[in-house]
Write an enzyme that holds these catalytic residues in place. Structure first.
Site, PDB file in Angstrom:
ATOM      1  N   GLY A 146       0.928  -1.265   0.088  1.00 10.64           N
ATOM      2  CA  GLY A 146       0.069   0.178  -0.136  1.00 10.64           C
ATOM      3  C   GLY A 146       0.860   1.275  -0.076  1.00 10.64           C
ATOM      4  O   GLY A 146       2.004   1.208   0.296  1.00 10.64           O
ATOM      5  N   PHE A 147       0.258   2.513  -0.500  1.00 15.48           N
ATOM      6  CA  PHE A 147       0.839   3.796  -0.699  1.00 15.48           C
ATOM      7  C   PHE A 147       2.302   3.511  -1.362  1.00 15.48           C
ATOM      8  O   PHE A 147       3.170   4.319  -1.165  1.00 15.48           O
ATOM      9  CB  PHE A 147       1.169   4.210   0.711  1.00 15.48           C
ATOM     10  N   ARG A 148       2.320   2.635  -2.381  1.00 11.55           N
ATOM     11  CA  ARG A 148       3.498   2.352  -3.121  1.00 11.55           C
ATOM     12  C   ARG A 148       4.778   2.090  -2.222  1.00 11.55           C
ATOM     13  O   ARG A 148       6.026   2.688  -2.715  1.00 11.55           O
ATOM     14  CB  ARG A 148       3.700   3.481  -4.023  1.00 11.55           C
ATOM     15  N   LEU A 149       4.714   1.539  -1.215  1.00  7.41           N
ATOM     16  CA  LEU A 149       6.066   1.251  -0.255  1.00  7.41           C
ATOM     17  C   LEU A 149       6.251  -0.128  -0.657  1.00  7.41           C
ATOM     18  O   LEU A 149       6.479  -0.938   0.177  1.00  7.41           O
ATOM     19  CB  LEU A 149       5.447   1.511   1.088  1.00  7.41           C
ATOM     20  N   HIS A 150       6.396  -0.497  -1.875  1.00  7.29           N
ATOM     21  CA  HIS A 150       6.842  -1.743  -2.143  1.00  7.29           C
ATOM     22  C   HIS A 150       8.241  -2.181  -1.809  1.00  7.29           C
ATOM     23  O   HIS A 150       9.025  -1.508  -1.327  1.00  7.29           O
ATOM     24  CB  HIS A 150       6.776  -1.957  -3.842  1.00  7.29           C
TER      25      HIS A 150
END
Length: 200
Positions: free
Chosen positions: A176-180
């Site tokens: 989520g939130f591009r916290l890959h």
């Protein structure tokens, strides 16, 4: 002996592929294959992975198809597996490397395992070439059916497989939130592999 980090990358890929298969998705072995022609112009399409092991990742095609011509002129490719529904927010695996053609025995064995209609289609198709009408293709398919009506269908000349021999992997775990989370495996000039984490 297989480099331990290379073995780890292959094992990780295998585990993810099994997760995708167990999920019930259609064609979990689907992958985008990106190639470039002799002028460096890129092309991409989706094909099916048919085999993989420490030697590389294999798919099959007509050698005179667009991708076949690209790979014979410029024997390098990038593969992308995208499993959007896995884990928290999807998983991607990227594989890049040089490309070699599989040997005749391997291509023959795979072709013999295909459904008969797929075998006949390989004879009827002049893949990527202009087709005047669907009726023309249906006629070529009927001709192939008649030609091989009394026996097995042999592998057509010019139909074979390509093996992408990895020099790099990336495993991308969506969050989520591009916290890959991203992990890169790369083979150095001396043949040894390294592993590092990448910024999201």
């Amino acid at each position: 002996m297989t480099d331990p980090l290379y073995a780890e990358a292959l094992e990780t890929f295998g585990q993810l592929l099994e997760e995708a298969r167990a999920s019930g998705m259609v064609d979990p072995n689907a992958m985008t294959v990106a190639t470039a022609d002799a002028q460096g112009r890129p092309h991409a399409r989706t094909v099916l992975l048919k085999a993989y092991d420490e030697r590389g990742f294999v798919f099959y095609t007509h050698l005179d198809s667009a991708k076949g011509r690209d790979l014979r002129a410029n024997p390098h490719a990038a593969l992308l597996f995208l499993w959007r529904h896995l884990r928290e927010a999807g998983v991607q695996v990227r594989v890049e490397g040089g490309v070699t053609q599989v040997d005749a025995a391997e291509a023959d064995a795979y072709f013999a395992s295909r459904p008969r209609m797929s075998q006949l289609g390989a004879w009827a198709s002049r893949q990527s070439q202009t087709l005047a009408s669907r009726a023309d293709f249906e006629a070529a398919l009927a001709e192939a059916e008649a030609r091989f009506a009394d026996g097995p269908v042999p592998r057509p000349p010019g139909w074979s497989g390509f093996r992408v021999v990895p020099r790099a992997f990336e495993f991308w775990y969506g969050a989520g939130f591009r916290l890959h989370e991203r992990w890169s495996y790369e083979r150095g000039e001396d043949g040894t592999w390294s592993k590092r984490m990448l910024q999201p």
